[in-house]
Design an enzyme around this catalytic site. Structure first.
Site, PDB file in Angstrom:
ATOM      1  CB  CYS A 179     -32.853  69.706  31.669  1.00  0.00           C
ATOM      2  SG  CYS A 179     -33.398  68.234  32.570  1.00  0.00           S
ATOM      3  CG  LEU A 218     -33.126  71.853  26.611  1.00  0.00           C
ATOM      4  CD1 LEU A 218     -34.557  71.828  26.080  1.00  0.00           C
ATOM      5  CD2 LEU A 218     -32.426  70.539  26.329  1.00  0.00           C
ATOM      6  CB  SER A 255     -35.377  73.449  36.705  1.00  0.00           C
ATOM      7  OG  SER A 255     -35.915  73.607  37.989  1.00  0.00           O
ATOM      8  CB  CYS A 256     -36.283  71.973  31.310  1.00  0.00           C
ATOM      9  SG  CYS A 256     -35.524  71.614  29.711  1.00  0.00           S
ATOM     10  CB  VAL A 257     -33.544  77.121  31.772  1.00  0.00           C
ATOM     11  CG1 VAL A 257     -34.470  77.227  32.969  1.00  0.00           C
ATOM     12  CG2 VAL A 257     -32.171  76.664  32.203  1.00  0.00           C
TER      13      VAL A 257
END
Length: 123
Positions: A76, A78, A102-104
């Site tokens: 993901c 952002l 994973s979210c960055v």
């Protein structure tokens, strides 16, 4: 390797496929919150954009012969990590069983999107 295509999700805006099926898995390209009916990003909030991006992913997965319940991993992106909590609220409605993720934060996304999501799923 099989290419996946559906008219129920936005068409690629570059030289890539919506997804590829390889050895029992499907790898999607990132989906931004483009409304497939208009070709534009209509939603203005992180919540509405997250919902549209996941709906787009769902259509690609259906075209590949699978669904959101078979997602193994999400990545993901952002535009603003300050949207993390609001993003998570919507995300949790669609991914109840918690796939790996994973979210960055990124500096920019195509078409000014606030979110982009890609997945790997079992077929």
């Amino acid at each position: 390797m099989d290419f996946v295509h559906t008219d129920k999700a936005p068409q690629a805006i570059g030289p890539y496929s919506q997804a590829l099926k390889v050895n029992g898995l499907v790898y999607t390209s990132g989906q931004i919150p483009i409304d497939p009916a208009t070709g534009n990003i209509e939603a203005t909030t992180i919540e509405a954009q997250t919902e549209q991006a996941i709906k787009n992913l769902s259509e690609v997965l259906i075209a590949a012969g699978t669904n959101l319940d078979r997602v193994i991993k999400t990545t993901c992106f952002l535009k603003n990590i300050g949207d993390f909590a609001a993003f998570n609220e919507v995300y949790a409605k669609f991914f109840k069983y918690k796939p790996a993720r994973s979210c960055v934060e990124v500096s920019a996304l195509p078409k000014g999107a606030l979110v982009e999501i890609e997945v790997i799923a079992q077929i």
